[in-house]
Each structure stands twice: as structure tokens, then as C-alpha cells.
Design a protein around this motif. Structure first.
Motif, short mmCIF file in Angstrom:
data_model
loop_
_atom_site.label_atom_id
_atom_site.label_comp_id
_atom_site.label_asym_id
_atom_site.label_seq_id
_atom_site.Cartn_x
_atom_site.Cartn_y
_atom_site.Cartn_z
N ALA A 117 11.75 -2.63 8.74
CA ALA A 117 10.69 -1.77 8.20
C ALA A 117 11.02 -1.32 6.78
CB ALA A 117 10.49 -0.56 9.10
N SER A 118 9.97 -1.13 6.00
CA SER A 118 10.14 -0.69 4.62
C SER A 118 10.59 0.76 4.55
CB SER A 118 8.82 -0.84 3.86
OG SER A 118 8.88 -0.19 2.60
N THR A 119 11.57 1.01 3.68
CA THR A 119 11.96 2.39 3.35
C THR A 119 11.73 2.66 1.88
OG1 THR A 119 14.25 1.67 2.97
CG2 THR A 119 13.70 2.47 5.19
N VAL A 120 10.98 1.78 1.24
CA VAL A 120 10.70 1.89 -0.19
C VAL A 120 9.78 3.09 -0.46
CG1 VAL A 120 9.56 0.75 -2.15
CG2 VAL A 120 10.98 -0.57 -0.57
N THR A 121 10.04 3.78 -1.55
CA THR A 121 9.13 4.83 -2.02
C THR A 121 8.73 4.53 -3.46
OG1 THR A 121 10.94 6.24 -2.80
CG2 THR A 121 10.16 6.59 -0.54
N ALA A 122 7.58 5.05 -3.85
CA ALA A 122 7.09 4.84 -5.21
C ALA A 122 6.09 5.94 -5.53
CB ALA A 122 6.44 3.47 -5.35
N GLY A 132 0.14 10.24 -8.66
CA GLY A 132 1.23 11.13 -9.03
C GLY A 132 2.01 11.67 -7.85
N VAL A 133 1.64 11.28 -6.64
CA VAL A 133 2.30 11.76 -5.43
C VAL A 133 3.24 10.68 -4.90
CG1 VAL A 133 1.98 12.60 -3.08
CG2 VAL A 133 0.32 13.20 -4.85
N LEU A 157 0.83 -1.20 0.00
CA LEU A 157 0.00 0.00 0.00
C LEU A 157 0.87 1.26 0.00
CD1 LEU A 157 -2.57 -1.20 2.66
CD2 LEU A 157 -3.22 -0.34 0.40
N PRO A 158 0.33 2.37 -0.53
CA PRO A 158 1.06 3.64 -0.47
C PRO A 158 0.97 4.27 0.93
CG PRO A 158 -1.04 3.96 -1.58
CD PRO A 158 -0.91 2.48 -1.32
N VAL A 159 1.68 3.67 1.87
CA VAL A 159 1.67 4.07 3.28
C VAL A 159 3.11 4.18 3.76
CG1 VAL A 159 1.05 3.35 5.63
CG2 VAL A 159 -0.57 2.98 3.75
N ILE A 160 3.43 5.23 4.50
CA ILE A 160 4.76 5.40 5.07
C ILE A 160 4.82 4.62 6.38
CG2 ILE A 160 6.44 7.05 5.95
CD1 ILE A 160 5.14 9.15 4.13
#
Length: 443
Positions: free
Chosen positions: A112-117, A122-123, A101-104
Motif C-alpha cells: 500500500a502507498s504511504t506517499v504524501t504530497a 494546499g492541504v 489521486l489525493p486519497v489516503i
């Protein structure tokens, strides 16, 4: 107190051998757990968004090939189908979903995930397995290994599906439209599990016969008006006032048109209009989520939304060419129906294996899950069931009991399930249910 007494040596042998078989399956799983948890941590640290699960799919496809499955990648864009034929018998489909999911992430986990996308919005955002799909995949691999290791305990065909884009409600349909039931064996039974942020010890299994999850519709309403100066409202037709009236009136569709015995939800999640203090806009936009169980209830709600929007616009004096535009996003996520008799049969097997205190019937929820599509694609042929496994850590349960600290929900940036208990319970439940559904000597 009466007891059931075996009436034959064969029946007695079955009673005596059942615990041994159960322990053997669990012992084998215990030996696999360190490797499965290493896989879980890797999946958790490297989540991918819907239809972008390229690394995840490739990694798990390679794993399934090494286990001994015939593997096809790229089904429904990024889905993976793995087949294992083991003689004549029923066909069982086991599914796990792959997308994050698009969640920080804010769990504080060392992995913990540090992935960004950048999703379709578009954000650019962080990406997290905030719904526990990483536990589903690790449990799925654990079940596959158990079933390969116990091929002498079952006969039939396994269809193991790694599905993309559950969070969009589109992945199952994409795989079906790409020939899941024509290119590969059509299942007699379909099973999946989902972790749960439930007020129950981690590893507890919950199930719901009948409707278990809801129809999910996304509805957009564009409310038109006649713009003007905020100081002279009589020269305009204010879409903010009209849209506000629509929002309030929509609540009567549930409270006065829908049966109180038929659960239904209409929530307005977004209301946007205007750009400046003293300008009456000529447009307002509403975004709704609509939840129901039956197809008939769904249609009643959608018809009611259209009727209310049009009726309020007429009351406001809008001409025909300025009537609101109501758009229902297609496709929607259909409600998930667990075949009642089949669900009770599977649950009975779980109770025998895990104990009465670890298996319980839970109420239906108004969340959505596109696992529903596997049954809906062939309702006369496929019996299906999705069940829950609590992932709530004991520390969270203790805090809830002590001072009412609320549990983080699925999709929360703080959701960190007791993963080893979810993975272990999920793997054993899927494998044992498949073995029960494909007994030796019964075709």
C-alpha cells in the motif's frame, strides 16, 4: 444447426491457426506476468499526483527504450511518447494514464502507498492509485512487450502514449497542444482500457458503442446579497436564501428543459456562506458538477444554469450590479465517443479471443475520461475506443451476492482490484487489437 464451412485451403488454414496464435500470445504473456506484477506493485506503492509523474514517467520511459521503442519524454509536461515503426501499414495509438489521486490508502495491501504530497488545494494528503492507473501502466508495458515479440504478425506504426493528469482532465489536451499529432505520427486508431469496479468477474471486458462517458463541467456560482444583522432580515437581501432557491430551481433544468431521453446531471457539490449565527452574509458560493453527452445538451445545461441564477436574483430584488457570477471552468473534459462500427469490430476480435462470456456490452456512464481528446482532435481521421476491464475480486462479488455488501467504487480508499487479472486481460486485449488493426499484407 448450420455451420460456417471454409471454402478454401487458405480459409481453413486461418481457422486452424487462430487458436494457436492466440495461445502463443497468451503463453508469452504468462511468462512476462511475474515481472509485470512486480512493476505494478512498485507503481502502486509510489503514486504521483497529476503533472507530477516524474518518477513514473522516467521509469516507464527507460522500460520502453529497453524494449526497443524510440522514446520522447516531457511531452505535455510529463507525458511520454514511444514510437515503433514496423513497415508500411496503419498507425495505432495505445494509451495509459499515469497519475494517482489525493486519497489516503486504506486497502491494507502489503505494498500500500504511504506517499504524501501537497496538491493545488494546499492541504497535504496521502496519494493513492485509487483509480487503477497502475494496472493500466502495467498492462500497457505488457502489451508493448508482446507487440515487440510478435513483430512478424503485424505491419505499421505503434504510437504508445503514457499520459499525465487524466484525473484533472487536462493531460491528453496538454500532449496534443505540445504537438502529439504533428511531432509524431497521427494515428488511424486509438485504444485504451480502464479498470472497473463492476459486478462482474475480474478480467471481464466491457465496451460501449457510441457515447461511453460524459462531458464534465465544473461550474462556480457566486451569489451576491446585501448583508446585515440576523435579527433584522428585512434590512438585508439574504444570499443564503437566494442561493438555496437557485439550488432547488436548478433541478428543473434537467427535469423540465432537458429531454428525458438525453441523460443529464446537475449536482451542487458545495455550498458555502456566512461566518456567524447572527450575521446575514453578503455572499454565498456554490460549486457544481454538470454532466452531459452531446455538445448541444451541454450548452442547454450551461445556459439553463445562467438563466436560473439570474432569474432568481431578479426575483429576490437584487440590482443589476449584484447579479450572480457564473463561471464555467475551461477547459472542460469532453464526452468520450466510441466509434460504433469500430467498437463492434474490436469487440468481435475480443469475443473470438477471450470467449463470449468474457466480453459484453455495458451501458454508458456519467463519469468522465479525457481519452476523448484523441478522437476529438481529428474526428475525421481517428477512430477510437476505450473499453473496461472488471477488477472486482471474487471475494467482493461473493459478499455482494450474500448480503448486499456494496462494492467500493473507483476513487475509494478501499479499491484494491484483482490486479493480475486486469493487467493480463489489458495487455492481451491491447496487443491483440493492435495486431488485428495492422494486418500483414493490407495497407
Amino acid at each position: 444447426m448450420s455451420k460456417t464451412v471454409p471454402t478454401s485451403l487458405a480459409a481453413l488454414a486461418m481457422v486452424l491457426s487462430a487458436p494457436a496464435a492466440a495461445n502463443e500470445l497468451r503463453d508469452d504473456l504468462a511468462a512476462d506476468m511475474p515481472e509485470l506484477m512486480e512493476l505494478y506493485r512498485d507503481l502502486h506503492a509510489n503514486p504521483e499526483l497529476s503533472f507530477e509523474e516524474h518518477r513514473t514517467a522516467a521509469k516507464l520511459a527507460e522500460r520502453m527504450r529497453k524494449i526497443g521503442f524510440d522514446v520522447t519524454e516531457g511531452v505535455g509536461r510529463t507525458g511520454v511518447v514511444s514510437i515503433l515503426r514496423n513497415g508500411e501499414g496503419p498507425t495505432v495509438l495505445l494509451r495509459a494514464d499515469m497519475d494517482g489521486l489525493p486519497v489516503i490508502e486504506q486497502t491494507g495491501l502489503p505494498y500500500a502507498s504511504t506517499v504524501t504530497a501537497t496538491p493545488a488545494s494546499g492541504v497535504t494528503t496521502g496519494v493513492m492509485h485509487a483509480c487503477g492507473h497502475d494496472t493500466h501502466m502495467a498492462g500497457f508495458i505488457g502489451a508493448a512487450q508482446l507487440l515487440v515479440g510478435h513483430k512478424d504478425s503485424w505491419r505499421g506504426t505503434l504510437v504508445m502514449v503514457l499520459q499525465p493528469a487524466e484525473e484533472l482532465g487536462l493531460g491528453a489536451l496538454a500532449m496534443l497542444e505540445d504537438g502529439l499529432y504533428s511531432r509524431f505520427p497521427k494515428p488511424d486508431y486509438a485504444l485504451a482500457f480502464h479498470d472497473a469496479a463492476a459486478p462482474a468477474p475480474a478480467g471481464t471486458i466491457g465496451y460501449t458503442p457510441g457515447y461511453a462517458l460524459a462531458n464534465v463541467d465544473s461550474v462556480d456560482i457566486t451569489v451576491k446579497g446585501v448583508g446585515g444583522h440576523g435579527a433584522y432580515p428585512h434590512t438585508a437581501i439574504d444570499p443564503v436564501v437566494l442561493a438555496s432557491a437557485i439550488v432547488m430551481k436548478l433541478q428543473t433544468v434537467v427535469s423540465r428543459n432537458s429531454s428525458p431521453l438525453d441523460p443529464a446531471v446537475i449536482t451542487v457539490g458545495s455550498f458555502h456562506a456566512g461566518a456567524k449565527h447572527n450575521i446575514i452574509s453578503d455572499e454565498a458560493k456554490l460549486q457544481l458538477t454538470v454532466r452531459s453527452y452531446s455538445d448541444e445538451s451541454r450548452q442547454l445545461l450551461l445556459d439553463g444554469i445562467r438563466r436560473v441564477a439570474r432569474g432568481e436574483a431578479i426575483t429576490a430584488g437584487l440590482p443589476e450590479n449584484l447579479m450572480p457570477e457564473v463561471t464555467v471552468k475551461d477547459p472542460h473534459t469532453p464526452s468520450t465517443f466510441n466509434d460504433p462500427e469500430f467498437s463492434e469490430k474490436v469487440a468481435a476480435g475480443f469475443r473470438q479471443r477471450f470467449g463470449e462470456n468474457r466480453v459484453m456490452e455495458w451501458p454508458a456512464v456519467m463519469g468522465g475520461e479525457d481519452f476523448s481528446q484523441y478522437r476529438r482532435a481529428a474526428p475525421e481521421d481517428v477512430k477510437s475506443m476505450i473499453f473496461w476491464i472488471s477488477g472486482t475480486p471474487q471475494s467482493m462479488l461473493d459478499a455482494l451476492e450474500k448480503d448486499g455488501t456494496p462494492l467500493p467504487s473507483l476513487h475509494s480508499p478501499f479499491w484494491a482490484p484483482d490486479a493480475d487479472k486486469v493487467v493480463a486481460a489489458g495487455a492481451e486485449a491491447l496487443a491483440s487489437a493492435a495486431i488485428d488493426l495492422m494486418p500483414i499484407g493490407e495497407n
